[in-house]
Design an enzyme around this catalytic site. Structure first.
Site, PDB file in Angstrom:
ATOM      1  N   ARG A   1       9.328 144.337  33.422  1.00  0.00           N
ATOM      2  CA  ARG A   1       8.410 145.323  33.994  1.00  0.00           C
ATOM      3  C   ARG A   1       9.032 146.082  35.170  1.00  0.00           C
ATOM      4  O   ARG A   1       8.526 147.105  35.590  1.00  0.00           O
ATOM      5  CB  ARG A   1       7.125 144.631  34.437  1.00  0.00           C
ATOM      6  CG  ARG A   1       6.354 144.041  33.273  1.00  0.00           C
ATOM      7  CD  ARG A   1       5.263 143.101  33.748  1.00  0.00           C
ATOM      8  NE  ARG A   1       4.210 143.791  34.476  1.00  0.00           N
ATOM      9  CZ  ARG A   1       3.086 144.228  33.936  1.00  0.00           C
ATOM     10  NH1 ARG A   1       2.871 144.060  32.656  1.00  0.00           N
ATOM     11  NH2 ARG A   1       2.173 144.826  34.659  1.00  0.00           N
TER      12      ARG A   1
ATOM     13  N   TRP B   1       7.108 145.213  42.875  1.00  0.00           N
ATOM     14  CA  TRP B   1       7.676 146.567  42.852  1.00  0.00           C
ATOM     15  C   TRP B   1       7.087 147.271  44.052  1.00  0.00           C
ATOM     16  O   TRP B   1       5.890 147.469  44.142  1.00  0.00           O
ATOM     17  CB  TRP B   1       7.293 147.257  41.546  1.00  0.00           C
ATOM     18  CG  TRP B   1       7.877 148.616  41.330  1.00  0.00           C
ATOM     19  CD1 TRP B   1       9.104 148.912  40.821  1.00  0.00           C
ATOM     20  CD2 TRP B   1       7.231 149.876  41.589  1.00  0.00           C
ATOM     21  NE1 TRP B   1       9.264 150.282  40.740  1.00  0.00           N
ATOM     22  CE2 TRP B   1       8.128 150.897  41.199  1.00  0.00           C
ATOM     23  CE3 TRP B   1       5.982 150.251  42.085  1.00  0.00           C
ATOM     24  CZ2 TRP B   1       7.837 152.252  41.314  1.00  0.00           C
ATOM     25  CZ3 TRP B   1       5.680 151.600  42.201  1.00  0.00           C
ATOM     26  CH2 TRP B   1       6.604 152.579  41.809  1.00  0.00           C
TER      27      TRP B   1
ATOM     28  N   LYS C   1      15.036 160.133  28.997  1.00  0.00           N
ATOM     29  CA  LYS C   1      15.715 158.881  28.673  1.00  0.00           C
ATOM     30  C   LYS C   1      17.045 158.793  29.406  1.00  0.00           C
ATOM     31  O   LYS C   1      17.412 157.751  29.934  1.00  0.00           O
ATOM     32  CB  LYS C   1      15.965 158.771  27.159  1.00  0.00           C
ATOM     33  CG  LYS C   1      14.753 158.377  26.361  1.00  0.00           C
ATOM     34  CD  LYS C   1      14.340 156.952  26.677  1.00  0.00           C
ATOM     35  CE  LYS C   1      12.845 156.777  26.470  1.00  0.00           C
ATOM     36  NZ  LYS C   1      11.996 157.340  27.491  1.00  0.00           N
TER      37      LYS C   1
ATOM     38  N   LYS D   1       7.540 149.065  34.107  1.00  0.00           N
ATOM     39  CA  LYS D   1       7.123 149.295  32.728  1.00  0.00           C
ATOM     40  C   LYS D   1       5.681 149.790  32.642  1.00  0.00           C
ATOM     41  O   LYS D   1       5.393 150.777  31.988  1.00  0.00           O
ATOM     42  CB  LYS D   1       7.277 148.000  31.916  1.00  0.00           C
ATOM     43  CG  LYS D   1       6.912 148.136  30.434  1.00  0.00           C
ATOM     44  CD  LYS D   1       7.827 149.097  29.717  1.00  0.00           C
ATOM     45  CE  LYS D   1       7.504 149.210  28.250  1.00  0.00           C
ATOM     46  NZ  LYS D   1       8.293 150.276  27.600  1.00  0.00           N
TER      47      LYS D   1
ATOM     48  N   GLU E   1      12.018 164.634  26.278  1.00  0.00           N
ATOM     49  CA  GLU E   1      12.116 163.184  26.164  1.00  0.00           C
ATOM     50  C   GLU E   1      13.569 162.719  26.205  1.00  0.00           C
ATOM     51  O   GLU E   1      13.886 161.703  26.827  1.00  0.00           O
ATOM     52  CB  GLU E   1      11.427 162.715  24.878  1.00  0.00           C
ATOM     53  CG  GLU E   1      11.547 161.234  24.576  1.00  0.00           C
ATOM     54  CD  GLU E   1      10.931 160.318  25.624  1.00  0.00           C
ATOM     55  OE1 GLU E   1      11.222 159.100  25.585  1.00  0.00           O
ATOM     56  OE2 GLU E   1      10.171 160.814  26.495  1.00  0.00           O
TER      57      GLU E   1
ATOM     58  N   CYS F   1       4.356 143.984  40.674  1.00  0.00           N
ATOM     59  CA  CYS F   1       4.366 144.346  39.289  1.00  0.00           C
ATOM     60  C   CYS F   1       3.928 143.205  38.363  1.00  0.00           C
ATOM     61  O   CYS F   1       3.222 143.456  37.418  1.00  0.00           O
ATOM     62  CB  CYS F   1       5.770 144.817  38.940  1.00  0.00           C
ATOM     63  SG  CYS F   1       5.914 145.652  37.406  1.00  0.00           S
TER      64      CYS F   1
ATOM     65  N   ASN G   1      -1.184 142.822  42.530  1.00  0.00           N
ATOM     66  CA  ASN G   1      -0.722 144.078  41.945  1.00  0.00           C
ATOM     67  C   ASN G   1      -1.728 145.152  42.293  1.00  0.00           C
ATOM     68  O   ASN G   1      -2.938 144.915  42.224  1.00  0.00           O
ATOM     69  CB  ASN G   1      -0.628 143.976  40.416  1.00  0.00           C
ATOM     70  CG  ASN G   1       0.550 143.150  39.962  1.00  0.00           C
ATOM     71  OD1 ASN G   1       1.469 142.879  40.730  1.00  0.00           O
ATOM     72  ND2 ASN G   1       0.535 142.766  38.700  1.00  0.00           N
ATOM     73  N   GLY G   2      -1.247 146.361  42.606  1.00  0.00           N
ATOM     74  CA  GLY G   2      -2.150 147.454  42.915  1.00  0.00           C
ATOM     75  C   GLY G   2      -1.895 148.016  44.298  1.00  0.00           C
ATOM     76  O   GLY G   2      -0.893 147.706  44.949  1.00  0.00           O
TER      77      GLY G   2
ATOM     78  N   HIS H   1      16.517 182.249  31.705  1.00  0.00           N
ATOM     79  CA  HIS H   1      15.657 182.597  32.832  1.00  0.00           C
ATOM     80  C   HIS H   1      15.892 181.668  34.023  1.00  0.00           C
ATOM     81  O   HIS H   1      14.974 181.393  34.791  1.00  0.00           O
ATOM     82  CB  HIS H   1      14.190 182.568  32.416  1.00  0.00           C
ATOM     83  CG  HIS H   1      13.846 183.589  31.387  1.00  0.00           C
ATOM     84  ND1 HIS H   1      13.787 184.934  31.651  1.00  0.00           N
ATOM     85  CD2 HIS H   1      13.585 183.464  30.065  1.00  0.00           C
ATOM     86  CE1 HIS H   1      13.478 185.600  30.556  1.00  0.00           C
ATOM     87  NE2 HIS H   1      13.352 184.720  29.570  1.00  0.00           N
TER      88      HIS H   1
ATOM     89  N   GLU I   1      16.446 158.247  33.188  1.00  0.00           N
ATOM     90  CA  GLU I   1      15.816 156.947  33.450  1.00  0.00           C
ATOM     91  C   GLU I   1      16.830 155.821  33.515  1.00  0.00           C
ATOM     92  O   GLU I   1      16.766 154.974  34.399  1.00  0.00           O
ATOM     93  CB  GLU I   1      14.813 156.610  32.333  1.00  0.00           C
ATOM     94  CG  GLU I   1      13.436 157.196  32.485  1.00  0.00           C
ATOM     95  CD  GLU I   1      12.516 156.738  31.371  1.00  0.00           C
ATOM     96  OE1 GLU I   1      11.363 156.388  31.681  1.00  0.00           O
ATOM     97  OE2 GLU I   1      12.921 156.721  30.195  1.00  0.00           O
TER      98      GLU I   1
END
Length: 608
Positions: free
Chosen positions: A27, A74, A485, A603, A481, A2, A100-101, A504, A488
């Site tokens: 991050r 990460w 939150k 992040k 949202e 990360c 990273n990647g 439903h 998370e």
């Protein structure tokens, strides 16, 4: 991924690397490590866990090294442990890489290298890079990296040190951000400007398929195909104070409280009261081009996708232009139909989100005009779009986005006003909407004054295992949202639904242990939402209502009420989002969760 930070210069590198890693800690990561050139050798220190664990193994060790690279990982390939932590070294123990990647063809490369006698110690795709560089090394580390990376399929941002070339760090980028910072007789490389901000504000951004040879006195950039590139240094406007907590217990809480300022910054200089419209010169489109837009696609991920949904409701309601909102991760793979008159907006806080970048590139390949909405000046999305709007939220450190979300909604509101005024909205209505938007910062301050009330509600419900968030119209995305939150940062399972859809399916879950957060402000669908609340009550559900100030009826129907100021429906999502951020925050704190660095999250998501 990360976080990457590297230093070459005249000062001792270890404290600078640790400081840089600390600046990147927000991050999200699961291990940390560094490689330094020390007393004629390559010295590696790495460990699973937080940066504090890395610092612990450095206690009592003295280093004089002035060159080094460091990383927070990460996990993508291989579980978080000491062996899989970065940096990774080649078979000779002289070349170290941080990355990273994701290397998509790493299995094929690993098979090739194993046939050539290479032996691997980790489960990562990154270790392949160090051995690939070794395979092509002939004394010139820059050319070895160039050749190695030309064999790679996937995304990468890498920094490389070589014991035989102690005066050089090599960096390369494809799809994962890297910046180079220039100081006085020292040079930095990092995945994020926050890692170097305490030392320099002079940076350049590497573009995809570029490589940099970095020394203490400067850098040389070229393409992977060895074509020289000239790029001017840019001045970073952020300050060190902006990435400090400033007395708040968490970055997330600080950023929630910054929203009156950041919303104001997002609209600063963009409200044209004389003409009853907004001023968005960064779109780089002439008025006749804006008038000819007959379809808009907005592509984004996560919280930005929720902001995009609010944008869809706003633009269709007021500007009468058809809008589609696409998950960026799906957009690129489903052969979207792009015709003349279609404009694509790509939304990303960091401007580096891998899926969103891929989506905008696909849209451009199909001939669309692509505009960006992002926070970071100089980011890849900012550079690769035809135009766009910066949200000016400043650095957002908390992994769970708050102020960037409301700033994105603010910018989408400005775009709505601009397009609506071109398509029949009256001057008077434009003024009313501008007035409503202009009042939002003060109204958000009023919402923040209810923080203690919201904390008390959180205390009442923080042991619940499940939550339902409900809203209608503009407030369906707000419910999504709010639920995001909560899950998370508190790890409570939460789902957002259109309130009418509750019956439903989700209504089967409702009992006295299932709190429901219902956005029930006074608007065109208020009575419908009240009916949905009645359905919850009939099944012994507990209701936390977000309501318009002065609404006494809602008290009779809800266990708890959080009031927001009365305003134009156009701006209500900006006001209802803030209490849901605070509710999630206090829930997470009460449950003892790591608010700023929630588990398993990062992040800036720069892998697919």
């Amino acid at each position: 991924m990360c976080g990457i930070v590297g230093y070459i210069g005249k000062r001792k590198t270890v404290p600078i690397l640790i400081e840089g890693l600390r600046r990147l800690e927000y991050r999200g990561y699961d291990s940390a490590g560094m490689a330094i050139l020390e007393n004629g050798g390559l010295h590696i220190e790495k460990v699973a866990g937080k940066i504090a664990a890395l610092e612990q193994i450095l206690v009592g060790k003295e280093f004089s090294a002035t060159t080094g690279i460091a990383h927070t990982r990460w996990a993508t390939h291989g579980v978080p442990n000491d062996l899989n932590a970065h940096p990774h070294v080649d078979g000779t123990g002289k070349i170290a890489v941080v990355h990273n990647g994701i290397i998509e063809n790493y299995r094929g490369l690993r098979g090739f290298l194993e046939k050539r006698g290479h032996k691997f110690a980790s489960d990562t795709d990154t270790e392949i890079i160090s051995h690939l560089i070794e395979e092509y090394y002939n004394g010139d580390i820059v050319e070895a990296v160039r050749t190695a990376m030309s064999q790679v399929t996937g995304t990468y941002g890498i920094a490389v040190v070589d014991l035989n070339n102690p005066g050089t760090i090599v960096a390369a980028r494809r799809g994962s951000p890297l910046i180079i910072g220039q100081g006085d007789g020292e040079t930095f490389v990092a995945s994020d400007v926050s890692a170097v901000l305490g030392h320099t504000k002079q940076v350049v951004y590497l573009e995809d398929n570029e490589l940099a040879k970095i020394s203490a006195f400067g850098f040389e950039i070229s393409t992977i195909d060895n074509i020289p590139v000239t790029r001017e240094l840019q001045e970073i406007s952020w300050t060190l104070d902006m990435i400090e907590k400033e007395g708040y217990p968490h970055f997330m809480l600080k950023e929630i409280y910054e929203q009156p300022l950041t919303i104001r910054n997002a609209m600063r200089g963009r409200l044209n009261f004389e003409e009853g419209t907004s001023r968005l010169n960064g779109l780089n489109l002439q008025y006749d081009e804006l008038r000819e837009i007959d379809r808009i696609i907005i592509t984004a991920c996560g919280t930005s996708w929720h902001a995009a949904l609010i944008g869809e409701y706003l633009i269709e309601e007021y500007a009468r232009i058809p809008v589609e909102v696409e998950y960026a991760s799906e957009f690129r793979y489903r052969s979207p139909i792009i015709k003349d008159g279609t404009v694509v907006f790509a939304i990303s806080q960091s401007g580096e989100t891998a899926d969103t970048l891929a989506a905008l590139r696909e849209a451009r390949r199909k001939g669309a005009t692509v505009l960006g909405i992002c926070n970071v000046v100089g980011s890849t999305i900012a550079r690769e779009t035809d135009g766009g709007v910066y949200i000016h939220a400043g650095p957002e450190i908390g992994v769970a986005s708050t102020k960037a979300f409301t700033s994105q909604i603010t910018v989408l509101s400005l775009i709505t006003i601009l397009l609506a005024r071109m398509r029949g909205m009256s001057h008077e209505e434009g003024i009313r909407m501008l007035d409503a938007l202009n009042m939002v910062p003060e109204q958000v301050e009023e919402v923040l004054k209810r923080d203690d009330e919201i904390k008390a509600i959180a205390r009442k419900y923080h042991e619940a295992d499940n939550f339902l968030y409900l809203g209608r119209g503009l407030h369906f995305p707000v419910a999504l949202e709010g639920a995001l939150k909560l899950k998370e940062i508190s790890y409570i399972h939460a789902e957002g639904y259109p309130a009418a859809e509750m019956k439903h399916g989700p209504i089967a879950l409702i009992d006295d242990k299932m709190p429901a957060v219902v956005v029930a402000v006074k608007d065109a669908v208020y009575e419908k939402v009240i009916s949905n609340i009645e359905e919850i009550i009939a099944r012994n559900g507990q209701v936390i209502a977000l309501a318009t100030e002065g609404d006494e009826e809602i008290k009779q129907l809800s266990n708890d009420v959080i009031y927001i100021p009365k305003s134009h429906p156009f701006v209500n999502p900006l006001l209802t989002s803030v209490p849901l951020q605070l509710l999630a925050y206090h829930m997470a704190v009460l449950r003892g969760c790591h608010v700023d660095q929630p588990r398993n999250l990062a992040k800036s998501v720069t892998v697919e």
